[in-house]
Design an enzyme around this catalytic site. Structure first.
Site, PDB file in Angstrom:
ATOM      1  N   HIS A  83     -16.938  18.232 -14.025  1.00  0.00           N
ATOM      2  CA  HIS A  83     -16.822  17.555 -13.430  1.00  0.00           C
ATOM      3  C   HIS A  83     -17.446  15.585 -13.580  1.00  0.00           C
ATOM      4  O   HIS A  83     -16.302  14.820 -13.577  1.00  0.00           O
ATOM      5  CB  HIS A  83     -17.069  17.758 -11.890  1.00  0.00           C
ATOM      6  CG  HIS A  83     -17.162  18.946 -10.906  1.00  0.00           C
ATOM      7  ND1 HIS A  83     -15.287  19.667 -11.453  1.00  0.00           N
ATOM      8  CD2 HIS A  83     -17.474  19.635 -11.025  1.00  0.00           C
ATOM      9  CE1 HIS A  83     -15.613  20.856 -10.627  1.00  0.00           C
ATOM     10  NE2 HIS A  83     -17.255  21.196 -10.741  1.00  0.00           N
ATOM     11  N   HIS A 108     -24.581   9.546 -12.374  1.00  0.00           N
ATOM     12  CA  HIS A 108     -23.409  10.470 -13.150  1.00  0.00           C
ATOM     13  C   HIS A 108     -21.932   9.027 -13.199  1.00  0.00           C
ATOM     14  O   HIS A 108     -22.116   8.244 -12.544  1.00  0.00           O
ATOM     15  CB  HIS A 108     -22.899  11.679 -12.244  1.00  0.00           C
ATOM     16  CG  HIS A 108     -22.498  11.218 -10.952  1.00  0.00           C
ATOM     17  ND1 HIS A 108     -23.959  11.610 -10.039  1.00  0.00           N
ATOM     18  CD2 HIS A 108     -21.147  11.042 -10.568  1.00  0.00           C
ATOM     19  CE1 HIS A 108     -23.112  11.123  -8.885  1.00  0.00           C
ATOM     20  NE2 HIS A 108     -21.537  10.787  -9.247  1.00  0.00           N
ATOM     21  N   HIS A 110     -17.842   8.311 -12.286  1.00  0.00           N
ATOM     22  CA  HIS A 110     -16.442   8.220 -12.429  1.00  0.00           C
ATOM     23  C   HIS A 110     -15.608   7.171 -12.474  1.00  0.00           C
ATOM     24  O   HIS A 110     -15.753   6.254 -13.580  1.00  0.00           O
ATOM     25  CB  HIS A 110     -16.114   8.242 -11.204  1.00  0.00           C
ATOM     26  CG  HIS A 110     -16.838   9.391 -10.389  1.00  0.00           C
ATOM     27  ND1 HIS A 110     -16.716  11.110  -9.509  1.00  0.00           N
ATOM     28  CD2 HIS A 110     -17.908   9.270  -9.630  1.00  0.00           C
ATOM     29  CE1 HIS A 110     -17.766  11.606  -9.116  1.00  0.00           C
ATOM     30  NE2 HIS A 110     -18.958  10.024  -9.133  1.00  0.00           N
ATOM     31  N   HIS A 127     -22.962   6.460 -10.402  1.00  0.00           N
ATOM     32  CA  HIS A 127     -23.974   6.257  -9.207  1.00  0.00           C
ATOM     33  C   HIS A 127     -25.260   7.203  -9.578  1.00  0.00           C
ATOM     34  O   HIS A 127     -25.384   7.438 -10.010  1.00  0.00           O
ATOM     35  CB  HIS A 127     -23.139   7.551  -8.786  1.00  0.00           C
ATOM     36  CG  HIS A 127     -21.295   6.948  -7.583  1.00  0.00           C
ATOM     37  ND1 HIS A 127     -20.595   8.016  -7.749  1.00  0.00           N
ATOM     38  CD2 HIS A 127     -20.798   5.516  -8.156  1.00  0.00           C
ATOM     39  CE1 HIS A 127     -19.539   7.949  -7.094  1.00  0.00           C
ATOM     40  NE2 HIS A 127     -19.560   6.218  -7.316  1.00  0.00           N
ATOM     41  N   THR A 194     -18.619  11.661  -3.117  1.00  0.00           N
ATOM     42  CA  THR A 194     -17.833  12.349  -2.867  1.00  0.00           C
ATOM     43  C   THR A 194     -17.128  13.097  -3.794  1.00  0.00           C
ATOM     44  O   THR A 194     -16.005  13.286  -4.239  1.00  0.00           O
ATOM     45  CB  THR A 194     -17.619  10.960  -4.031  1.00  0.00           C
ATOM     46  OG1 THR A 194     -18.014  10.786  -5.431  1.00  0.00           O
ATOM     47  CG2 THR A 194     -17.485   9.256  -2.995  1.00  0.00           C
ATOM     48  N   THR A 195     -18.434  14.049  -3.817  1.00  0.00           N
ATOM     49  CA  THR A 195     -17.563  15.650  -4.419  1.00  0.00           C
ATOM     50  C   THR A 195     -18.358  16.613  -3.098  1.00  0.00           C
ATOM     51  O   THR A 195     -19.308  16.359  -2.882  1.00  0.00           O
ATOM     52  CB  THR A 195     -18.971  16.042  -5.582  1.00  0.00           C
ATOM     53  OG1 THR A 195     -19.801  16.017  -5.367  1.00  0.00           O
ATOM     54  CG2 THR A 195     -17.642  14.844  -6.680  1.00  0.00           C
TER      55      THR A 195
END
Length: 243
Positions: A83, A108, A110, A127, A194-195
């Site tokens: 992801h 992580h 995005h 993030h 957000t996941t």
């Protein structure tokens, strides 16, 4: 009640520490973001009223407290979980917020950015995910635009795990403080992960100072995942966005 709180704390830590390694959700086709809430009872919060990311606009002026970072510990490992790419940290990096101490667990990435600022989407967003002893979460977001090569990211890029599930112990240690801009002005709002499981009650701090990364660095990350990994912006509803 204690058992319920412990369960929520464990769930939240699993989400932030392992970045959602479950393969029952994703960003494309039948497991895309708009379907997360219906994929599992565990993900019901994804249909909540205080979800992240958002488009940061129509803000309210406020006297926000200065951010107090004490980042001294170094990295533990970097993992490609399918992801995103996630860098895990040893304990010792702390953020003081609302009189509470939050420990940096991981950061992580995005691409493109998940949050927008006045309708603008950026090529990449980092993030930095923190948790305190009570299981409360705080996320600090940093936006990246295309520009000069980023020396701090360069350390991570040398060790990008190419295969899903690959977990690399970092010999060349990465210092979390190096990713923070000198100016720490920020937007603040209440939101969620957000996941999945999209846990709400997350303190969101989005730094205003936009960082640069080279085109080659941005491409290296997007090509690694081979698809965008951003959740679309969610309705703000009755929330206030402070700056």
């Amino acid at each position: 009640m204690k058992k319920i709180l412990f369960s929520l704390y464990t769930c939240s830590l699993a989400a932030i520490t392992y970045g959602g390694e479950a393969n029952d959700w994703g960003y494309e086709a039948n497991n895309a973001p708009e379907k997360w809430a219906s994929l599992s009872e565990k993900y019901h919060a994804c249909s909540g009223l205080n979800q992240s990311p958002i488009d940061i606009k129509n803000t309210t002026s406020a006297k926000l407290e200065p951010l107090k970072f004490n980042y001294t510990a170094k990295t533990q490992s970097i993992i490609n979980n399918g992801h995103t790419v996630q860098v895990n940290f040893n304990d010792g990096n702390n953020l003081t917020l609302d009189g509470k101490e939050f420990v940096l667990k991981q950061f992580h990435l995005h691409s493109p950015s998940e949050n927008k600022i006045n309708g603008i989407s950026y090529p990449m967003e980092m993030h930095l995910v923190h948790a305190n002893a009570q299981g409360e979460l705080a996320v600090v977001a940093i936006m990246y635009k295309k520009g000069e090569n980023n020396k701090s990211l360069e350390q991570v890029w040398k060790n990008l795990p190419k295969q899903v599930g690959q977990d690399i112990t970092l010999n060349e240690q990465v210092v979390a403080a190096n990713f923070l801009p000198k100016k720490l002005d920020y937007y603040r709002f209440n939101g969620s992960l957000t996941t999945p499981p999209c846990t709400e009650g997350v303190r969101w701090i989005v730094l205003k100072n936009i960082q640069s990364a080279s085109e080659a660095q941005l491409n290296a990350f997007t090509q690694l995942l081979s698809h965008p990994n951003n959740r679309p912006v969610q309705p703000v509803n009755a929330r206030m966005i402070l700056e």
